[in-house]
Scaffold this motif. Sequence first.
Motif, short mmCIF file in Angstrom:
data_model
loop_
_atom_site.label_atom_id
_atom_site.label_comp_id
_atom_site.label_asym_id
_atom_site.label_seq_id
_atom_site.Cartn_x
_atom_site.Cartn_y
_atom_site.Cartn_z
N ASP A 1 -2.99 -3.25 -9.26
CA ASP A 1 -2.64 -3.31 -7.84
C ASP A 1 -1.65 -2.18 -7.52
O ASP A 1 -0.49 -2.24 -7.92
N PRO A 2 -2.11 -1.13 -6.81
CA PRO A 2 -1.21 0.00 -6.55
C PRO A 2 -0.01 -0.37 -5.67
O PRO A 2 1.07 0.20 -5.81
N VAL A 3 -0.17 -1.34 -4.77
CA VAL A 3 0.94 -1.74 -3.91
C VAL A 3 2.03 -2.41 -4.73
O VAL A 3 3.21 -2.11 -4.59
N MET B 1 3.72 0.25 -6.78
CA MET B 1 4.62 1.04 -5.94
C MET B 1 5.94 0.30 -5.73
O MET B 1 7.01 0.88 -5.87
N LEU C 1 2.07 6.67 -5.26
CA LEU C 1 1.36 5.42 -4.91
C LEU C 1 1.47 5.13 -3.42
O LEU C 1 0.52 4.62 -2.81
N ALA C 2 2.61 5.44 -2.81
CA ALA C 2 2.75 5.26 -1.36
C ALA C 2 1.77 6.15 -0.61
O ALA C 2 1.14 5.73 0.36
N LYS D 1 -1.05 7.40 -1.90
CA LYS D 1 -2.41 6.93 -2.24
C LYS D 1 -2.82 5.74 -1.38
O LYS D 1 -3.97 5.65 -0.95
N THR D 2 -1.89 4.82 -1.14
CA THR D 2 -2.20 3.62 -0.36
C THR D 2 -2.07 3.86 1.14
O THR D 2 -2.37 2.97 1.92
N ASN E 1 0.66 4.18 2.83
CA ASN E 1 1.81 3.45 3.35
C ASN E 1 2.92 4.44 3.74
O ASN E 1 3.80 4.75 2.94
N GLU F 1 6.52 5.57 2.13
CA GLU F 1 6.66 6.99 1.78
C GLU F 1 7.94 7.56 2.38
O GLU F 1 8.71 8.26 1.69
#
Length: 181
Positions: free
Chosen positions: A39-41, A44, A75-76, A78-79, A81, A85
């Motif tokens: 889970d990338p979130v 992060m 990750l921010a 990539k998602t 967000n 970021e």
Amino acid sequence: TLFRSTWLQAGKIYHILGQRELVDLYIQVALDAAIGTGDPVLGMELFECAGDIFANGTMEREKALPFYRDRALPLAVKTGNERTELQICNKLVELLLNLKVFEESLDYAKRSLTLSVKLGNQLNERCAYHRLATIYHHLGQCELVEHYYLKALSLCPPLLEFDEEAVYYMKVYLILGDRKS
């Protein structure tokens, strides 16, 4: 999630106690568990929290850099967000300023400004202008110091409601006056 945050909390406690080896161990266990979920979130959030442990501590603050810069920030992005970021960029700017790494902090300060404008967050935009002025002050670039301080002041409310606002104006004008001398 509770399991992972418990490991991070243990790492934070050991950091406060100055037990460096245990800090790294507990943080690594928490991060390994997060990475294992895919889970990338979550990753992060945990990388940012791990960075916070070091950034907000009194020793080894530079250890926060790879958590923020190399792990949480990508990750921010990539998602998608942008709020996170922006938050991580702001943390990187403050950390790099404290570590006196002005050239690198400049990149993140510019990124913070761009994100603040894009997100319509005027307070963050004003802070970004102020940080840029501070960085350029350290780099000895007088024209840019003046430019960014004036941009920051232009975003301040016209009527001063709090003593802190008046103090801020005074400090900025003192800095600008010193630059003209």
